[in-house]
Design an enzyme around this catalytic site. Sequence first.
Site, mmCIF file in Angstrom:
data_model
loop_
_atom_site.group_PDB
_atom_site.id
_atom_site.type_symbol
_atom_site.label_atom_id
_atom_site.label_comp_id
_atom_site.label_asym_id
_atom_site.label_seq_id
_atom_site.Cartn_x
_atom_site.Cartn_y
_atom_site.Cartn_z
ATOM 1 N N THR A 1 0.891 -1.161 0.000
ATOM 2 C CA THR A 1 0.000 0.000 0.000
ATOM 3 C C THR A 1 0.926 1.206 0.000
ATOM 4 O O THR A 1 2.096 1.066 0.355
ATOM 5 C CB THR A 1 -0.832 0.027 1.304
ATOM 6 O OG1 THR A 1 -1.499 -1.211 1.461
ATOM 7 C CG2 THR A 1 -1.854 1.124 1.334
ATOM 8 N N ARG B 1 -13.412 -8.037 -4.276
ATOM 9 C CA ARG B 1 -12.901 -7.865 -2.905
ATOM 10 C C ARG B 1 -12.612 -6.372 -2.651
ATOM 11 O O ARG B 1 -12.088 -5.675 -3.512
ATOM 12 C CB ARG B 1 -11.620 -8.693 -2.739
ATOM 13 C CG ARG B 1 -11.004 -8.643 -1.346
ATOM 14 C CD ARG B 1 -9.767 -7.764 -1.321
ATOM 15 N NE ARG B 1 -9.133 -7.767 -0.004
ATOM 16 C CZ ARG B 1 -8.099 -6.993 0.302
ATOM 17 N NH1 ARG B 1 -7.574 -6.199 -0.608
ATOM 18 N NH2 ARG B 1 -7.597 -7.007 1.509
HETATM 19 N N1 GLY Z 1 -4.032 -3.013 2.732
HETATM 20 C C1 GLY Z 1 -4.227 -3.250 1.360
HETATM 21 C C2 GLY Z 1 -5.202 -4.305 1.094
HETATM 22 O O1 GLY Z 1 -5.301 -5.282 1.824
HETATM 23 O O2 GLY Z 1 -5.916 -4.203 0.144
#
Ligand code: GLY
Length: 316
Positions: free
Chosen positions: A175, A203
Site C-alpha cells: 500500500t 474484494r
Molecule cells: N491493505 C491493502 C489491502 O489489503 O488491500
Amino acid sequence: MAAAQVQPKLIIHGGAGSAIKSKEDIAAVRQCLYKVLEDVYGLLLSGATAQAAVVRGCHLLEDEPRFNAGTGSVLQSDGQIRMSASLMDGANQRFSGTINVSRIQHPIDLAQALQNASDRVLSDYGAAELVRELQLPIYNPLTENRLQEWLEERQENFTKKMAGVVAESHAGRGTIGVVALDNQGNLAAGTSTGGKGFERIGRVSDSAMPAGNYANKQAAISCTGIGEDIIDECLAAKIVIRVTDGLSLSAAFERSLQESQQNGRDLGAIGLDATGAIAWGRTSEILVAAYHTGEQMGDTLEWTEDKLTGFVTHIP
Ligand code: GLY
C-alpha cells in the site's frame, strides 16, 4: 492579525513488506522515500494545505513501480488490476474514496475529486464513469515485474489453494500512504493500493475505508498490511478516536498495536497528531516508512538480523 503558523510535519509509507526483500534494497528504497519527502515537505513549507500535500505525495508514490499502488499495482485472481484509494481531510473530517478502479494513473485523484461531492465513495462502474467525466487519460499501470509475479504464482496455483498463494505473497501487504500537518495546523491522510494480489473479483480493500485511512482535527492515520486484519481492528479510526478521547498519539499507537498483535493481525500504521507528534507501528515484519520533522528526515529502515526494527516508535 494573521493566525500563528505551525511547523509542518509529514510521514509517508510504501507498505508493509513488498518493497524490501534484502538489506541491499534499503538504500534504494530510502532514496526513493526521501525524494518524496523533500518534494512534499517543500510544498508544505510554501503554504500548501495538508490535503494538497497528501495528494502530491500519493501521486509520487503511486508513480513508483516498486510500491503496490498506481504503477506497479499487483494483479487480481483474474489477471486484472483494480485499485483503491481514499483521502480524508481532518479539517472538515471528510472521507472520500474509490474502490476497484482500473486504467488510471492516480487513483487518489478520484478520491480528491469526490471530496466535495454528495456521493463520496464510488466503486467499479461509478468510478469508471467518473474517470470519463473528469476526462482522465486511459493509463495502464501494469509493470513487467508484476506480470511475471502473477504468472509464476498463477502457475503454482494449479497445485495450491488460492488462500495459500495469497498468504505467501509479499505483495499482499503493499500500500502507499501519506499523512501531513500543514502550517495552519490542519491534518490530512491519503492511502492508495493495488490490493492484496490474487484476490477474488470484487474484494474491497481497507485502503478505501475509514479502517485504513482516517483523520480529524486531532490526528490522522494511514494503514498498510492485510486489509481484512485492518478492517477487523478498524485501526485508523480507532487510533484517531483514542487521540480525540485524550490519549497521546504514542499511547494510542501502543494500545492499538498491542491489541492487533494479541489478535494475530498482520498490519502497520503511520500517523501524526495536531501537536506535531509523529508515530508509526507494526505487527508485520516490515514497515517501509519515512518522516520529515522540519529539522530532519528519518525512516523505519534499520536492518537488524533478518528483519526491520521497531514495534511502535514515536517522535514527540
Ligand atoms: N491493505 C491493502 C489491502 O489489503 O488491500
